[in-house]
Design an enzyme around this catalytic site. Sequence first.
Site, PDB file in Angstrom:
ATOM      1  N   ARG A  49       0.833  -1.215   0.000  1.00 52.03           N
ATOM      2  CA  ARG A  49       0.000   0.000   0.000  1.00 52.03           C
ATOM      3  C   ARG A  49       0.868   1.267   0.000  1.00 52.03           C
ATOM      4  O   ARG A  49       0.649   2.198   0.762  1.00 52.03           O
ATOM      5  CB  ARG A  49      -0.944   0.017   1.190  1.00 52.03           C
ATOM      6  N   ASP A  53      -4.457   2.219  12.889  1.00 52.29           N
ATOM      7  CA  ASP A  53      -4.379   1.339  11.723  1.00 52.29           C
ATOM      8  C   ASP A  53      -2.948   0.875  11.486  1.00 52.29           C
ATOM      9  O   ASP A  53      -1.991   1.461  12.019  1.00 52.29           O
ATOM     10  CB  ASP A  53      -4.903   2.098  10.487  1.00 52.29           C
ATOM     11  N   CYS A  68      -6.876  -1.789  14.260  1.00 51.65           N
ATOM     12  CA  CYS A  68      -7.250  -2.038  12.868  1.00 51.65           C
ATOM     13  C   CYS A  68      -5.973  -2.324  12.095  1.00 51.65           C
ATOM     14  O   CYS A  68      -4.916  -1.793  12.413  1.00 51.65           O
ATOM     15  CB  CYS A  68      -7.959  -0.789  12.331  1.00 51.65           C
ATOM     16  N   ASP A 121     -12.138  -5.289   6.406  1.00 54.53           N
ATOM     17  CA  ASP A 121     -12.705  -4.203   5.604  1.00 54.53           C
ATOM     18  C   ASP A 121     -13.912  -4.697   4.817  1.00 54.53           C
ATOM     19  O   ASP A 121     -14.640  -3.904   4.231  1.00 54.53           O
ATOM     20  CB  ASP A 121     -11.653  -3.665   4.618  1.00 54.53           C
TER      21      ASP A 121
END
Length: 735
Positions: A443, A479, A526, A548
């Site tokens: 990512r 996260d 998360c 998700d």
Amino acid sequence: MTIYNHRFIIKSIFLFGLLACVSETFAQVVTIPIETANQAVVLQAGNDKRLRCIYFGHKLSNAKEYESVPEAYKQAEDHAGLLNSAYTPSGSRNLFEPAITVTHADGNQSLDLQYVSHEVKSAGSGVSLLSVLLKDPVYNFEVTLYYKYYHQDDVIEQWSVIKHHEKGKVTLQKYASANLHVKANEYWLKQFHGDWAKEMQPEESKLTHGIKTLDSKLGTRANLFMPSVFMVSLNGPAKEDEGSVLYGGLEWSGNFKVDMEVDNQDNLRIIAGINNYASAYVLNAETDFTTPPFVYTLSDKGTGDASRHLHNWARNFKLLNGKGERLTLLNNWESTYFDFNEQKLGELLKDTKKLGVDLFLLDDGWFGNNHPRNDDHAGLGDWRENRKKLPNGIASIAKEAVNNGVKFGIWIEPEMVNPRSDLYQKHPDWVVKQPKREEYYFRNQLALDLSNLKVQDFVYQVVDSLFIKAPSLAYIKWDCNAVTYNAYAVHLKDAQSQFYVEYVRGLYKVLQRIRAKYPTVPMMLCSGGGGRVDYGALQYFTEFWPSDNTDPMERIFIQWNYSYFYPAIATSNHVTDWGKQPIKFRTDVAMMGKLGFDIVVSKLNTNDLQFCQNAVKAYNDLKGVIWQGDQYRLRSPYEQNMACIMYADAAKSTVIMFNYLVNNRYGESSKMPVKLKGLDPQKRYLVKEINLYPGTQSTIKNNLTLSGDFLMTVGVNPDLNSQRTSVILSLTEVK
Ligand code: GLA
């Protein structure tokens, strides 16, 4: 020397010999039962001083009889005398997978561990802590095994502390937390695997001879492909209310390894701990190396009972604020993604109030100036408000939230950095990457080196400065979206093999500092969905984000599988626009855990809005039972056309039952009643359908009152069909 003296000496020698002999007879066998309400693990040091596990199963009423257990087995020969070792050392006579492997200061690789002593202490009400000291007779090396056992919940946490007094450094090549030994005719492993949006997919298989390994080498987002939680059923796959089943999981937010080995005696050896992959640990003399706890529970009443034990344990002892409150919320991730400004957030705050939830959660995209976070390619690491989007900063939004009568929470991902950021340019040495190799991204980002104290300070400051700027900040979503590639930490210099361990330790140090200053502020764990969930992290977090994937049909399965190990209060479920199902179905699915929304409230039609508002009110009335009640999985979506799950309060007087149709083929419906569980047969319950969509009528008979006996023997029919794909029933005791 006089005759008398001579005699005295002879007598003394004789007496001393006798005493030594007697004490040796007494020292021959030391049996240590670890007993909880229903279960027992029994250790025994034989006259060879090796500590073994001689029993793992239902508690006997007479603890003395554990000593007779070994004779009852006539299995193949144990050629090493170590097969059931409580902590198998390697390099001496072990023939199977060891729990510990070391290289001593002189380069020798052998280890033998012998029982020295043990003690049991109280560790709070209903909790005991056993420690057993083992020492190598040749090397000045020791291991203390710890068993913390929670009587009422039949839960044990087990870990080891490794230490040496050698001249020089010892390298720990392997350092497990626990080494279990189980005897049965068959062992059935249920494990879970996944990927992004596909978390917790179950697989069940019979363990055969040899080793089956569950592990992760992913570092930061360790559970993306596999969590460490698993279950092993004995003598055939356990059912919800029948069968012996062991649940286990490592309390560690990094690489783990669980080896399950069926040996030549057909017994199961389970060795669980930090993954030693690329992680040889160099230990200085006189320094403790503490392994993370491996938590497990054994039930002989099936998977439901095992889950309830683990849920209770988690709420009472592990999960942060497990007995406390949680906040319902509106999140803006799926409604805005990175595209928002102050005005839009102002509207969302009003929507939060309109919906009736407690808090507005501002997601990703609020930071970065030289490298604005307008998509996921830039900005991570630059935790200053983006001046265009938020010219008045988060302090002003937090204030605005208060003005609107709602709370305010924020998303962060403080362990990570985008190469397109000021932070990356300023502190390249803080970034996990190989200096001479091409960077490789997950990512578009890299992890920061949390083994470095300066990075720990930085991450702590990210959180602390948010609270300083906006003291009313009421929630953090933490996260972690990348796995670890090219593991290398500049500051560890030649100690690179300690990186994976020191990273997690660094993370925990930061979380401990945060919790010292902000003990109860809710924080969601998360990781691009459920890429990091374990009880090591959950002592700092109040909840986690399972996936998700919020398509409610998928979510029924994902939540079902998490529910084996984690209580509903910790499982954040959001109503989103994923999936084609009506808002009622989506909301009913989210309500079986900790409810939140991530939808565009302003686009809801009148009935949908009305429904959501009513659902939030209903949830507020019921949440105590969902969060703290006993959970019973009634119908599995894997076996039937429906999934049913219920929660009952401790008094067995309030029950919530969630029912979902999971097959939309023609004519699929709830043809048979569903038997409830855990009720009082003597009590009478008023059965009522709740959470009805505006303008619809329940098909459940008015004032339906049934006894607990009837409900558990015959059951109730939620009347699921294509017009009623989800039904929530409340059952309240009629006095
Ligand atoms: C991850 C999380 C999402 C959202 C995004 C933001 O994917 O799982 O819920 O917060 O990051 O970038």
